[in-house]
Design a protein around this motif. Structure first.
Motif, short mmCIF file in Angstrom:
data_model
loop_
_atom_site.label_atom_id
_atom_site.label_comp_id
_atom_site.label_asym_id
_atom_site.label_seq_id
_atom_site.Cartn_x
_atom_site.Cartn_y
_atom_site.Cartn_z
N MET A 219 8.50 7.15 -1.05
CA MET A 219 9.43 7.99 -0.30
C MET A 219 10.75 7.29 -0.10
N VAL A 220 11.82 8.07 0.00
CA VAL A 220 13.15 7.56 0.32
C VAL A 220 13.57 8.21 1.63
N ILE A 221 13.80 7.39 2.65
CA ILE A 221 14.13 7.94 3.97
C ILE A 221 15.30 7.18 4.57
N SER A 222 16.02 7.83 5.45
CA SER A 222 17.15 7.23 6.14
C SER A 222 16.67 6.10 7.05
N ARG A 223 17.54 5.15 7.25
CA ARG A 223 17.25 4.01 8.14
C ARG A 223 16.89 4.48 9.56
N HIS A 224 17.49 5.58 9.98
CA HIS A 224 17.22 6.10 11.32
C HIS A 224 15.77 6.57 11.49
N GLU A 225 15.13 6.93 10.39
CA GLU A 225 13.78 7.49 10.47
C GLU A 225 12.68 6.46 10.22
N ASP B 152 0.84 -1.20 0.00
CA ASP B 152 0.00 0.00 0.00
C ASP B 152 0.88 1.25 0.00
N LEU B 153 2.09 1.10 0.53
CA LEU B 153 3.06 2.19 0.57
C LEU B 153 4.45 1.59 0.38
N HIS B 154 5.25 2.23 -0.49
CA HIS B 154 6.60 1.75 -0.73
C HIS B 154 7.61 2.78 -0.24
N ILE B 155 8.36 2.38 0.78
CA ILE B 155 9.44 3.20 1.32
C ILE B 155 10.75 2.56 0.87
N ALA B 156 11.76 3.36 0.58
CA ALA B 156 13.05 2.82 0.16
C ALA B 156 14.17 3.48 0.95
N GLU B 157 15.20 2.69 1.26
CA GLU B 157 16.39 3.25 1.87
C GLU B 157 17.24 3.92 0.80
N PRO B 158 18.02 4.94 1.16
CA PRO B 158 18.84 5.66 0.18
C PRO B 158 19.81 4.75 -0.55
N GLY B 159 19.90 4.93 -1.86
CA GLY B 159 20.88 4.22 -2.67
C GLY B 159 20.60 2.77 -2.93
N ALA B 160 19.43 2.27 -2.53
CA ALA B 160 19.12 0.84 -2.71
C ALA B 160 18.92 0.53 -4.19
N GLU B 161 19.42 -0.62 -4.61
CA GLU B 161 19.19 -1.10 -5.98
C GLU B 161 17.87 -1.87 -6.00
N ILE B 162 16.93 -1.41 -6.84
CA ILE B 162 15.60 -2.00 -6.91
C ILE B 162 15.29 -2.26 -8.38
N CYS B 163 15.14 -3.52 -8.74
CA CYS B 163 14.94 -3.83 -10.16
C CYS B 163 14.47 -5.28 -10.32
N PHE B 164 14.12 -5.63 -11.56
CA PHE B 164 13.87 -7.04 -11.89
C PHE B 164 15.13 -7.63 -12.50
N ALA B 165 15.53 -7.11 -13.66
CA ALA B 165 16.79 -7.54 -14.29
C ALA B 165 17.87 -6.50 -14.01
N GLY B 166 19.11 -6.94 -13.91
CA GLY B 166 20.21 -6.05 -13.61
C GLY B 166 20.53 -5.09 -14.75
N LYS B 167 21.25 -4.04 -14.41
CA LYS B 167 21.58 -2.99 -15.38
C LYS B 167 22.38 -3.54 -16.56
N ARG B 168 23.35 -4.40 -16.28
CA ARG B 168 24.19 -4.94 -17.35
C ARG B 168 23.38 -5.80 -18.30
N VAL B 169 22.45 -6.60 -17.77
CA VAL B 169 21.61 -7.45 -18.62
C VAL B 169 20.75 -6.60 -19.54
N ILE B 170 20.18 -5.52 -19.00
CA ILE B 170 19.32 -4.64 -19.81
C ILE B 170 20.14 -3.96 -20.91
N GLU B 171 21.32 -3.46 -20.55
CA GLU B 171 22.16 -2.78 -21.54
C GLU B 171 22.58 -3.72 -22.66
N GLN B 172 22.87 -4.97 -22.33
CA GLN B 172 23.25 -5.94 -23.36
C GLN B 172 22.07 -6.32 -24.23
#
Length: 298
Positions: free
Chosen positions: A261-267, A217-237
């Protein structure tokens, strides 16, 4: 390794009274190269103080940090078939499981607990990435389903902390079957009118992203987290094009509407408590309660 390393060096150290120094006393920041003493890193919730880089946080440590005073009921790990396909690559699957259990002191990748966060009761489910890359297999799928069932029984929200490379290849189609099973469990919680929040951590990829990790219902993410299905290299190829800078990071997905939202782990604890009181239509918590732990009984 040879006879000098295995025999001579330990003998010399024992005669001189020297002790072997653990290799993980100092942790290097992947961004800046700064060396941080491991105790300082743990006290700062595995966040590099200077750069703010979020290191991977052990699952049990995350639960202890999340719940009030570190007090929670650990949900049991369901028993499932250990090696249903009798799988073997360079090692037997059963040997890989033994190694991961010895390394993490866990039965499998999922750890779940029931407790309160700033006084709000909830079930939290956390992936342990150090257990075979947090991969989703029979045991993990069953543990997730049981955690949702417990949240339904307690009539409380569930918060998911995924950190996974995706499905577990050693369990083949049985691993992929956990995607629809966990999706059904998410829908059961939603039909009961109970909130489901996902806190995306680094990394959240593969089949986990393709199922319960993106159904919150709500998606929170930590800063700099990699979130994907296929990796960047696979997509580029595949598309034969260079992808944008920061592609598949929390900040990029926030900018393009994939996370809320993207929030620090402390919060995270105070944010979860504040959001859940709104979703559950409970009385608003005070600012002091939101920013501080519930004090010890003593």
């Amino acid at each position: 390794m040879n006879w000098i390393t295995n025999y001579v060096r330990p003998r010399i150290n024992s005669m001189l009274g020297r002790r072997e120094v653990p290799e993980n006393l100092w942790i290097k920041c992947p961004e800046t190269g700064e060396m941080v003493f491991h105790k300082d890193l743990e006290e700062n919730k595995w966040v590099i103080p200077a750069s703010g880089y979020h290191m991977k946080m052990p699952a049990k440590a995350r639960l202890a940090d999340l719940f009030d005073n570190g007090d929670y009921e650990a949900l049991p790990q369901p028993k499932v078939a250990q090696d249903p396909l009798k799988f073997r690559d360079s090692k037997r699957y059963t040997d890989r499981l033994k190694d991961s259990r010895l390394k993490t002191e866990q039965d499998d990748t999922i750890v779940a607990g029931l407790g309160t966060v700033k006084g709000v009761k909830l079930v939290a489910v956390v992936h342990e990435f150090n257990f075979m890359g947090g991969s989703l297999g029979l045991a993990a799928g069953e543990a997730i389903v049981k955690a949702f069932e417990r949240a339904l029984k307690e009539k409380c929200p569930l918060v998911m902390f995924p950190a996974s490379g995706g499905a577990r290849m050693q369990e083949g189609i049985l691993s992929l079957m956990q995607l629809p099973r966990t999706t059904v469990a998410v829908n059961m919680l939603k039909e009961a009118g109970l909130p489901y929040i996902v806190v995306l951590t680094n990394p959240t990829t593969g089949g986990v992203t393709a199922s319960y990790a993106m159904l919150g219902d709500l998606h929170i993410a930590e800063p700099g987290a990699e979130i994907c299905f296929a990796g960047k290299r696979v997509i580029e190829q595949t598309i034969r094009e260079k992808l944008p800078e920061g592609f598949q990071t929390s900040e990029y997905l926030l900018e393009h509407g994939m996370v809320d939202m993207v929030i620090s782990r402390h919060e995270i604890p105070s944010t979860l408590a504040r959001v859940l009181t709104i979703m559950m239509k409970q009385p608003a918590i005070s600012k002091e309660t939101a920013l501080a732990r519930v004090p010890d009984a003593a």
